[in-house]
Structure formats: structure tokens, C-alpha cells
Scaffold this active site. Structure first.
Site, mmCIF file in Angstrom:
data_model
loop_
_atom_site.group_PDB
_atom_site.id
_atom_site.type_symbol
_atom_site.label_atom_id
_atom_site.label_comp_id
_atom_site.label_asym_id
_atom_site.label_seq_id
_atom_site.Cartn_x
_atom_site.Cartn_y
_atom_site.Cartn_z
ATOM 1 N N SER A 250 72.853 -69.676 -1.398
ATOM 2 C CA SER A 250 73.715 -68.684 -2.031
ATOM 3 C C SER A 250 75.108 -68.777 -1.447
ATOM 4 O O SER A 250 75.381 -69.596 -0.560
ATOM 5 C CB SER A 250 73.152 -67.275 -1.824
ATOM 6 O OG SER A 250 73.189 -66.922 -0.444
ATOM 7 N N LYS A 251 76.002 -67.907 -1.925
ATOM 8 C CA LYS A 251 77.404 -67.931 -1.506
ATOM 9 C C LYS A 251 77.575 -67.771 -0.005
ATOM 10 O O LYS A 251 78.553 -68.254 0.574
ATOM 11 C CB LYS A 251 78.179 -66.834 -2.235
ATOM 12 C CG LYS A 251 78.405 -67.107 -3.718
ATOM 13 C CD LYS A 251 79.329 -68.288 -3.930
ATOM 14 C CE LYS A 251 79.659 -68.485 -5.399
ATOM 15 N NZ LYS A 251 80.533 -69.661 -5.600
ATOM 16 N N ARG A 252 76.633 -67.071 0.620
ATOM 17 C CA ARG A 252 76.804 -66.873 2.063
ATOM 18 C C ARG A 252 76.673 -68.184 2.854
ATOM 19 O O ARG A 252 77.050 -68.251 4.023
ATOM 20 C CB ARG A 252 75.795 -65.853 2.584
ATOM 21 C CG ARG A 252 74.351 -66.310 2.558
ATOM 22 C CD ARG A 252 73.434 -65.247 3.166
ATOM 23 N NE ARG A 252 72.048 -65.638 3.125
ATOM 24 C CZ ARG A 252 71.246 -65.480 2.088
ATOM 25 N NH1 ARG A 252 71.719 -64.925 0.988
ATOM 26 N NH2 ARG A 252 69.979 -65.852 2.132
#
Length: 514
Positions: A250-252
């Protein structure tokens, strides 16, 4: 063999979805099959044509072409779900008339109350069958009165649904835990599980290769295939792509979309090659292979079911390989946006691109990504003796008299000389060596300082000829001015001369060059 990739155009192409597309493409191309692109755009609130165009652009950038799709047509179209609504309505009506589906008038509030009651009682959360017992006549009266129902599929009771997954083996579900799913919503839009069955059946898809998050959808889809009289395809569910912490990517974790990796300067062949290695191995202890060879070797039997971890360091390793073997002119063209992003104004002509290509050897063997090229080649366009002499490391070396003598001798040797190539540079360096008695680092480090304004960087045998080739470019080359070696040596010598031998103070910055 007919396979498909069916993205929803609600954002960017995630690398996990790109891997799914790649595995479908590899299987089709390796087996002489057909690769279909279908756009599942029934989410009216989130789907956009801009997203669709972006996804198609990313797939083409990766080198994944398709035989049938919304932009190329084909015998089983249309290839956008919103253009196939008449088909879904027709098959939904067929199911209702056969008693395999029914109208459902339950409101959202009622369904939420049922859900909370099931949770409180510790029961599985599934539709309780409220409208399942409603007669067709009663349903027709409510519709005639103006109510707009959804349509639910009637899941057969008390039976097992078993399918053989090409990655995971036999998978079994019992229908008692499935509940009756909505196949057409009250607004007339088809639900995913229904539309995908109609589409795959009518497009004669033989193999459905998708992420493991769809495993729970498969038994409902198999039952729909049966109710509609279609033979189900072969299923293969791929493990999800995880981040380094083994949670879904994910974006993290940083960049996650194909467009982001493209913007960071990864080459498509590197990203394709690396994605192919997540959950599959070509065998023979080989990892770096062209896409056509990957397709020749690809097999679902060799796909693992353990989660694959996306490691950007491994991607960078693959990219380094492909940067080293790539055509320099191609790298020059691809690096132009990176220069602009770095603040270097550049609209190169053919001559400017040819120069960048000739200089690319200074960068391609020592960077991980194209967006690192501008920093590596900055010495060509950004030369300032004064700024160099503000560097603490360089300032400490000024106490050594040999630095001054080497720079002075170099400036004398290059004054009035022709532009340097590799051989003439070596000859000039040998003459400076003879005049000063310096050799090794004592000779070449001051030369590097004088000609590049930096204490480290590419080999001088590459950098010096590149600098003087740039100095000969016409003013309309479309790239920033490159100050030649002759002018650089003279300017650096003058800057040094303004600093007394016993004085550690630095000269006032002066960017003027002859």
C-alpha cells in the site's frame, strides 16, 4: 486458450494488478492463446475514462499488448461493461423466470438491522432470505406499485461446491455459508459476481487468473455458470503482493502504481522482469530474462501460493542491469523529463540528444534509476570554482602546494589548445605530470577539481571528453551551455590565485567565466 485482464478504472494501475495482467499475458503468449482486455466500469461513482486511459497507457508501457479490447475491438465485444448492460439484463431475466433468482425489496436499513442481529447472535453475516419466500405474483404487484427491487441469485441449499485451483489445488465451499448474493442492484447495475460470469462465458474465457482475494467469489460464480448453462473456466488464484512487512502493499510502503515507478525512472523491462519473479521462477537459477523468454517458460504449475514480497531494492538491482545494456540514445530520450524535474531546462534537438547519449556512459553504469541521471551528469551543466572552493573537504586540501601547481600547470597546458578527447587529455595530463612531478591521486585529484568542480565523480577519461563535446554544441542545441575544459581550468586557477597560500578565507563567489 483465452485469458483476460479486467481492471476497474477507478485509479492507477497497482503493481499487484500489473503482475496479474503480466501472468495472464505470459500464459497467452507462451501458449499461442488470446489475451483480452475488458474494462469493468460499472462503478459509476468512481470509474472514469481518464483512469481507463491511464491504465491502458501503463499496460502498453510495460509491453503488454492485447488481442481484443475496448480500443482494438474483437469478435466478443463490447469490452466495456457499461456497453453490455443489455446482456446482463437479459440473463438476469432468464434466471428470474427459471426460478434461479428472485426480486428483493429489502431496504438498506433492514439489511443493516439483520447484519447487526446476526453479529449479536454469533451467526455468519449473510442474507437471511427475507424475500426468498416472496411469490413472483407478489413481487410483480410491488414492482407495478413503483418499488424498485434488486435481484438476488438463489443459492442451492445443502451442497458442496468444489473446484480445482491451478495454484492451490482443490478448494471446497459449502453453500450454507454463502447466502443469496445480489446480482443486479436496484438501480439496474449488475453486481461483480454476475457481470463477470456473463462476460467470461460470452467471451469464451478458458482460464481465469486473478488474485487470491477472489477465492471467496468463486463458488458463487460457479453456481451462476451452472444456472446459466455455461461451463466454468479453469481458475488460478495468485497470492497477493505484500510489502516488506508482509502486509498488503500500500501507499505506506512508498510507490505502488506502475506510473509512480515509471516516474521514478525504472525501465519497463526491469519492472516486468521483477514482477514475473514474484511468486514464480523461470528455473535454471536464472532471473534476468527478456519478456519473450519469460513467456516461453511460464507455467501455472510453477506459480507458488505463498505471498510474494515486493522489494524495491531487488527491482533496483534488475533496473541497474537493464540500464547498463540499454541503448544510450533511448536512455537520453527517457532522461529528458528527469532533467526538467530536477530543474535543468532542456528541450534537446537531435544534436542535443546525441550529446546526452554520448555522455550516458558516465551515468548508466552507476545509477539505479533514470531520475538519478541528472545528478550524475550535473558536472556538465553546473560548474562553479567558487562554490567548489567553499567545500570543506576541498578547502582542507588547499594547504598542499601541489594542488595549486597542478591546476596552474593544467591551465597553462590547455590555454589555446584544441578541445580534448580521451587521447589528447591523457597527453595533457602526462605533460602536467612531467612539469609538476605529481602522479596518481596527487595529479588527478587536482585535475578533477579544476575540470569538474567536484571532489569525486565519473572517470575523467569519460568526463573530460564529454565536457568538451558539450562545449562544441551549437547554441540552439536545446540543452544548457557546457563550459569547456580550457575555460574551466583557467577559471579554477584564477579562483585559487585569489586565495593567499597562508589564508584559509575563500574568494567571493564569482560565476563569470571567460
Amino acid at each position: 486458450m483465452r485469458v483476460r485482464f479486467a481492471p476497474s478504472p477507478t485509479g492507477s494501475l497497482h503493481v499487484g494488478n500489473a503482475r496479474t495482467a503480466l501472468f495472464n499475458w505470459l500464459l497467452a503468449r507462451g501458449r499461442g492463446g488470446t489475451f483480452i482486455l475488458r474494462v469493468e466500469d460499472t462503478d459509476a461513482a468512481r470509474s472514469t475514462r481518464a483512469s481507463e486511459a491511464s491504465m491502458l497507457r501503463d499496460l502498453r508501457w510495460l509491453g503488454l499488448d492485447w488481442d481484443e479490447g475496448p480500443d482494438v475491438g474483437g469478435p466478443r465485444g463490447p469490452y466495456r461493461q457499461t456497453e453490455r448492460m443489455h446482456l446482463y439484463q437479459s440473463y438476469a431475466t432468464e434466471l428470474v423466470n427459471a426460478g434461479a433468482a428472485y426480486f428483493c425489496f429489502c431496504t438498506s436499513a433492514q439489511l443493516e438491522a439483520d447484519r447487526q442481529e446476526a453479529v449479536a447472535a454469533g451467526r455468519p453475516v449473510q442474507y437471511p432470505g427475507t424475500c426468498r419466500r416472496l411469490t413472483r405474483e407478489a413481487a410483480d404487484r410491488r414492482i407495478a406499485a413503483g418499488e424498485q427491487p434488486a435481484i438476488r441469485f438463489r443459492i442451492p441449499e445443502h451442497r458442496d461446491v468444489v473446484f480445482s485451483d491451478q495454484v492451490r489445488g482443490d478448494v471446497r465451499f459449502h453453500t450454507d455459508v454463502l447466502g443469496d448474493p445480489i446480482i443486479v442492484r436496484a438501480d439496474g447495475m449488475p453486481a461483480y459476481n454476475f457481470a463477470v460470469v456473463v462476460d467470461d462465458a460470452l467471451m469464451e474465457v478458458t482460464h481465469v487468473i486473478r488474485g487470491e482475494d477472489h477465492i471467496s467469489n468463486t463458488p458463487r460464480q460457479i453456481l451462476l455458470y451452472e444456472a446459466l448453462g455455461f461451463a466454468p473456466p479453469t481458475f488460478a488464484h495468485l497470492s497477493l503482493v505484500m510489502g516488506p512487512d508482509h502486509t498488503p502493499l500500500s501507499k505506506r510502503h512508498g510507490a505502488t502504481s506502475v506510473s509512480e515507478f515509471r516516474a521514478k525512472g525504472y525501465l519497463p523491462e526491469a519492472l516486468v522482469n521483477y514482477l514475473a519473479l514474484i511468486g514464480w521462477s523461470p528455473g535454471h537459477d536464472e532471473e534476468l530474462l527478456p519478456i519473450d523468454e519469460l513467456a516461453r517458460r511460464f507455467s501455472l504449475d510453477a506459480v507458488g501460493h505463498s505471498a510474494g514480497v515486493f522489494d524495491e531494492e531487488k527491482l533496483a538491482w534488475a533496473n541497474r542491469h537493464y540500464l547498463k545494456v540499454a541503448d544510450p540514445m533511448r536512455l537520453a530520450e527517457l532522461s529528458v523529463p528527469c532533467f526538467r524535474e530536477a530543474g535543468v531546462p532542456m528541450t534537446p534537438t537531435a544534436a542535443g540528444l546525441a550529446f546526452l547519449a554520448s555522455a550516458m556512459a558516465m551515468a548508466s553504469a552507476s545509477v539505479d534509476r533514470l531520475n538519478q541521471v541528472p545528478a550524475r551528469l550535473a558536472l556538465l551543466f553546473d560548474f562553479s570554482p567558487e562554490r567548489a572552493l567553499e567545500d570543506a573537504r576541498i578547502r582542507e586540501e588547499l594547504a598542499a602546494a601541489d594542488v595549486r601547481s597542478v591546476v596552474s600547470a593544467l591551465a597553462d597546458e590547455l590555454a589555446g589548445a584544441a578541445r580534448l578527447d580521451r587521447e589528447s587529455f591523457r597527453a595533457a595530463a602526462n605533460r602536467v605530470k612531467a612539469r609538476t612531478g605529481q602522479k596518481g591521486r596527487g595529479l588527478f585529484h587536482p585535475i578533477r577539481l579544476a575540470l569538474t568542480g567536484r571532489a569525486e565523480g565519473p572517470e575523467l577519461d569519460l568526463a573530460v571528453p564529454a565536457i568538451d563535446r558539450g562545449a562544441e554544441l551549437p547554441p540552439d542545441s536545446g540543452i544548457p551551455t557546457v563550459v569547456g575544459c580550457r575555460e574551466r581550468a583557467a577559471a579554477f586557477a584564477r579562483a585559487l590565485a585569489r586565495i593567499p597560500d597562508s589564508d584559509s578565507r575563500l574568494p567571493t563567489p564569482d560565476s563569470r567565466l571567460p
